[in-house]
Design a protein around this motif. Structure first.
Motif, PDB file in Angstrom:
ATOM      1  N   TYR A 286       0.814  -1.204   0.000  1.00  0.00           N
ATOM      2  CA  TYR A 286       0.000   0.000   0.000  1.00  0.00           C
ATOM      3  C   TYR A 286       0.858   1.268   0.000  1.00  0.00           C
ATOM      4  CZ  TYR A 286      -4.436  -2.406   0.839  1.00  0.00           C
ATOM      5  OH  TYR A 286      -5.559  -3.179   0.711  1.00  0.00           O
ATOM      6  N   SER A 287       2.027   1.215   0.613  1.00  0.00           N
ATOM      7  CA  SER A 287       2.872   2.405   0.702  1.00  0.00           C
ATOM      8  C   SER A 287       3.581   2.712  -0.607  1.00  0.00           C
ATOM      9  CB  SER A 287       3.913   2.217   1.817  1.00  0.00           C
ATOM     10  OG  SER A 287       4.735   1.103   1.538  1.00  0.00           O
ATOM     11  N   PHE A 288       3.496   1.822  -1.605  1.00  0.00           N
ATOM     12  CA  PHE A 288       4.165   2.047  -2.875  1.00  0.00           C
ATOM     13  C   PHE A 288       3.199   2.492  -3.974  1.00  0.00           C
ATOM     14  CE2 PHE A 288       6.843  -0.989  -0.595  1.00  0.00           C
ATOM     15  CZ  PHE A 288       8.066  -0.334  -0.672  1.00  0.00           C
ATOM     16  N   TRP A 289       1.969   2.824  -3.599  1.00  0.00           N
ATOM     17  CA  TRP A 289       1.018   3.290  -4.594  1.00  0.00           C
ATOM     18  C   TRP A 289       1.441   4.647  -5.124  1.00  0.00           C
ATOM     19  CZ3 TRP A 289      -4.788   2.008  -3.485  1.00  0.00           C
ATOM     20  CH2 TRP A 289      -4.919   0.633  -3.342  1.00  0.00           C
ATOM     21  N   LEU A 290       1.163   4.888  -6.406  1.00  0.00           N
ATOM     22  CA  LEU A 290       1.517   6.169  -7.015  1.00  0.00           C
ATOM     23  C   LEU A 290       0.719   7.305  -6.387  1.00  0.00           C
ATOM     24  CD1 LEU A 290       3.138   7.619  -9.212  1.00  0.00           C
ATOM     25  CD2 LEU A 290       1.233   7.215 -10.791  1.00  0.00           C
ATOM     26  N   ILE A 291      -0.568   7.063  -6.152  1.00  0.00           N
ATOM     27  CA  ILE A 291      -1.431   8.050  -5.492  1.00  0.00           C
ATOM     28  C   ILE A 291      -1.762   7.499  -4.102  1.00  0.00           C
ATOM     29  CG2 ILE A 291      -3.619   9.307  -5.570  1.00  0.00           C
ATOM     30  CD1 ILE A 291      -3.589   8.982  -8.585  1.00  0.00           C
ATOM     31  N   PRO A 292      -1.251   8.107  -3.039  1.00  0.00           N
ATOM     32  CA  PRO A 292      -1.501   7.584  -1.685  1.00  0.00           C
ATOM     33  C   PRO A 292      -2.991   7.577  -1.348  1.00  0.00           C
ATOM     34  CG  PRO A 292       0.265   9.218  -1.681  1.00  0.00           C
ATOM     35  CD  PRO A 292      -0.369   9.274  -3.030  1.00  0.00           C
ATOM     36  N   ASN A 293      -3.428   6.533  -0.677  1.00  0.00           N
ATOM     37  CA  ASN A 293      -4.828   6.433  -0.269  1.00  0.00           C
ATOM     38  C   ASN A 293      -4.968   6.810   1.205  1.00  0.00           C
ATOM     39  OD1 ASN A 293      -3.532   4.302   0.811  1.00  0.00           O
ATOM     40  ND2 ASN A 293      -4.887   2.721   0.008  1.00  0.00           N
ATOM     41  N   ARG A 294      -6.191   6.703   1.723  1.00  0.00           N
ATOM     42  CA  ARG A 294      -6.436   7.101   3.113  1.00  0.00           C
ATOM     43  C   ARG A 294      -5.707   6.190   4.088  1.00  0.00           C
ATOM     44  NH1 ARG A 294     -12.984   8.276   2.965  1.00  0.00           N
ATOM     45  NH2 ARG A 294     -12.912  10.000   1.461  1.00  0.00           N
TER      46      ARG A 294
END
Length: 226
Positions: A34-42
């Protein structure tokens, strides 16, 4: 057939005679991508906020010693690892690895040994001074040295037992209550379900508190050797 009550904590699931329960220890790694997503989520923002708060708190406990730069990442990683394992153990059919001294002692003992080796090799005089509190009468100094030595030696054991005992206690209580369900009338089953939900909420709080307590105490033990 009556089985041992503590058998719910035994790693008995196996495939080709290989124990599979301990694989649950690594399920927490699934949350890392999850921490490597291009657009950070909640989820990323929330978790990043928690880690930043912990980093500031651990840094304050460790002091401004330049030798402690980067040390907070050790304790943050330990907090994250224990937290994920505590929470995953609340799901059905997932083995709670933190309810075993095998894992909790494997975390606390190497860290304590590393602190002791570092302190006695680099800050020998400070370690000797720490054994006798300031203002201790001369006649009580041998007893204080003995007491401080014993309290220092049992630290990894107390850390491991604290985590293990708290995780076992809640799981045992939930198991005992759930085992009485088939013998209860229907109107008592609804009360039992409500009590189990409340216990699950309590166990969720315990999972967070225990991982935080272990990380804080380890940080304090580390700050004492500098």
């Amino acid at each position: 057939m009556m089985t041992n009550l503590f058998s719910i904590f035994d790693p008995s699931t196996n495939l080709l005679f290989l124990p599979l329960n301990w694989i649950s220890t690594f399920i927490g790694l699934m949350f890392i991508p999850y921490s490597f997503w291009l657009i950070p989520n909640r989820y990323y923002f929330f978790w990043n906020l928690i880690l930043n708060k912990l980093h500031k708190e651990f840094k304050m406990l460790l002091g401004n010693n330049p030798n402690n730069n980067g040390s907070t990442f050790i304790f943050i990683s330990m907090f994250t690892f224990i937290l994920f394992n505590n929470f995953l153990g609340l799901f059905p059919y997932i083995f709670t690895s933190t309810s075993h001294l095998t894992l909790s002692l494997s975390i606390s003992l190497p860290l304590w040994l590393s602190f002791m080796f570092y302190g006695w090799i680099n800050n020998t005089q400070h370690m000797f001074i720490h054994m006798i509190p300031q203002g201790t009468p001369g006649i009580l100094m041998p007893f204080m040295v003995l007491i401080e030595t014993i309290s220092n030696i049992i630290r990894p054991g107390t850390l491991a037992v604290r985590l293990t005992a708290n995780m076992i206690a809640g799981h045992l209580l939930m198991t005992l209550l759930s085992g009485t369900g088939p013998n209860l009338p229907y109107y008592f089953i609804m009360i039992l379900v409500i009590v189990q939900i409340l216990l699950l909420i309590l166990e969720s709080a315990v999972a967070i508190i225990q991982s935080y307590v272990i990380a804080i105490l380890t940080t304090l033990y580390s700050s004492e050797v500098n």
